[in-house]
Design a protein around this motif. Structure first.
Motif, mmCIF file in Angstrom:
data_model
loop_
_atom_site.group_PDB
_atom_site.id
_atom_site.type_symbol
_atom_site.label_atom_id
_atom_site.label_comp_id
_atom_site.label_asym_id
_atom_site.label_seq_id
_atom_site.Cartn_x
_atom_site.Cartn_y
_atom_site.Cartn_z
ATOM 1 N N GLU A 37 0.823 -1.297 0.094
ATOM 2 C CA GLU A 37 0.109 -0.012 -0.072
ATOM 3 C C GLU A 37 0.774 1.335 -0.026
ATOM 4 O O GLU A 37 0.406 2.196 -0.699
ATOM 5 C CB GLU A 37 -0.814 0.028 1.050
ATOM 6 N N SER A 38 1.911 1.323 0.731
ATOM 7 C CA SER A 38 2.813 2.596 0.912
ATOM 8 C C SER A 38 3.395 2.770 -0.394
ATOM 9 O O SER A 38 3.541 3.911 -0.590
ATOM 10 C CB SER A 38 3.986 2.273 1.918
ATOM 11 N N HIS A 41 1.215 4.907 -2.319
ATOM 12 C CA HIS A 41 1.129 6.422 -2.023
ATOM 13 C C HIS A 41 2.400 6.987 -2.523
ATOM 14 O O HIS A 41 2.563 8.269 -2.970
ATOM 15 C CB HIS A 41 1.444 6.511 -0.607
ATOM 16 N N ASP A 42 3.484 6.155 -2.667
ATOM 17 C CA ASP A 42 5.024 6.705 -3.343
ATOM 18 C C ASP A 42 4.645 7.337 -4.567
ATOM 19 O O ASP A 42 5.076 8.607 -4.887
ATOM 20 C CB ASP A 42 5.823 5.743 -3.003
ATOM 21 N N ASN A 45 2.577 10.602 -4.749
ATOM 22 C CA ASN A 45 2.978 11.848 -4.062
ATOM 23 C C ASN A 45 4.313 12.325 -4.674
ATOM 24 O O ASN A 45 4.557 13.488 -4.977
ATOM 25 C CB ASN A 45 3.362 11.459 -2.621
ATOM 26 N N GLY A 81 -3.382 2.220 -2.120
ATOM 27 C CA GLY A 81 -2.309 3.264 -1.921
ATOM 28 C C GLY A 81 -2.555 4.402 -2.627
ATOM 29 O O GLY A 81 -2.665 5.552 -2.668
ATOM 30 N N ASP A 84 -5.947 6.215 -2.253
ATOM 31 C CA ASP A 84 -5.676 7.196 -1.045
ATOM 32 C C ASP A 84 -4.942 8.468 -1.369
ATOM 33 O O ASP A 84 -5.261 9.699 -0.988
ATOM 34 C CB ASP A 84 -5.583 6.128 -0.125
ATOM 35 N N ALA A 85 -3.638 8.188 -2.005
ATOM 36 C CA ALA A 85 -2.821 9.443 -2.303
ATOM 37 C C ALA A 85 -3.691 10.565 -3.313
ATOM 38 O O ALA A 85 -3.433 11.498 -3.185
ATOM 39 C CB ALA A 85 -1.720 8.791 -2.728
ATOM 40 N N ASN A 88 -6.123 12.473 -1.133
ATOM 41 C CA ASN A 88 -5.481 13.250 -0.574
ATOM 42 C C ASN A 88 -4.975 14.425 -1.338
ATOM 43 O O ASN A 88 -4.631 15.594 -0.585
ATOM 44 C CB ASN A 88 -4.515 12.655 0.494
ATOM 45 N N PRO A 184 5.833 6.199 3.386
ATOM 46 C CA PRO A 184 5.440 6.795 2.100
ATOM 47 C C PRO A 184 6.106 7.952 1.909
ATOM 48 O O PRO A 184 6.519 8.884 2.991
ATOM 49 C CB PRO A 184 3.861 6.722 2.037
ATOM 50 N N SER A 187 3.639 13.917 0.519
ATOM 51 C CA SER A 187 3.005 14.839 -0.368
ATOM 52 C C SER A 187 3.123 16.251 0.218
ATOM 53 O O SER A 187 2.514 16.447 1.332
ATOM 54 C CB SER A 187 1.391 14.568 -0.710
#
Length: 192
Positions: A37-38, A41-42, A45, A81, A84-85, A88, A184, A187
């Motif tokens: 998941e992380s 995000h990476d 972001n 991930g 979600d990112a 956000n 992550p 951002s």
């Protein structure tokens, strides 16, 4: 539908800004720790941060995942991930591509790449050539290595040979080394 659609409105003299990037060798840590998941995000972001450097607001994002064979559990965590990112960052996740490339990737390996498009008014673009003496410089703390330096980390900790160090609790970090390394990529959009 093979193309993502985005209705753009509210700009006078629009400039589109885009960026694409991959997570790099941080993928290996996610694989070793079975945590995906992380890195979702990476990939978002880091791309969002790239368009922020111009003063652009992120509009939409697309991802590309290439795997030797589909693993729905890992893929679901990774895309969660990403989603979600994007939420956000206030940008739409328009879609992407998942390719099963059995003859290209070895079992367990994969690639993750993202593509973001942002927009800014032409007169609001940030120009690095306009930086001059007397300007105020703000430093924002990172959340760790982001997605850079993981080849060096693997060498320093000899992780290709033995990944057990990743699961050991570190008093200095207050968590395991693996948890710290999979933090992550921050951002900077909410702060800016």
């Amino acid at each position: 539908l093979f193309g993502g659609l985005y209705h753009l409105q509210g700009y006078h003299d629009l400039v589109l800004v885009s960026s694409t990037d991959g997570v790099g060798t941080k993928l290996k840590l996610a694989q070793w720790l079975d945590r995906y998941e992380s890195i979702g995000h990476d990939v978002v972001n880091q791309s969002v941060n790239d368009v922020l450097t111009t003063g652009a607001r992120p509009l939409f994002f697309l991802d590309y995942v290439a795997v030797p064979s589909l693993d729905s559990v890992h893929l679901e965590a990774l895309i969660k991930g990403v989603a979600d990112a994007c939420r956000n960052a206030g940008c739409a996740l328009l879609g992407g591509e998942t390719s099963q490339l059995t003859d290209v990737f070895t079992p367990g390996s994969f690639e993750l790449v993202g593509f973001v498009v942002g927009a800014a008014e032409r007169d609001a673009l940030l120009d690095p050539l306009s930086v001059s003496q007397g300007d105020i410089l703000l430093a924002l703390p990172s959340s760790g290595l982001h997605t850079n330096g993981y080849s060096l980390v693997r060498t320093v900790f000899d992780l290709e040979r033995d990944q057990s160090t990743l699961r050991e609790q570190s008093p200095e970090l207050g968590r395991t080394l693996g948890e710290a390394l999979l933090e992550p990529h921050r951002s900077y959009w909410p702060m800016l």
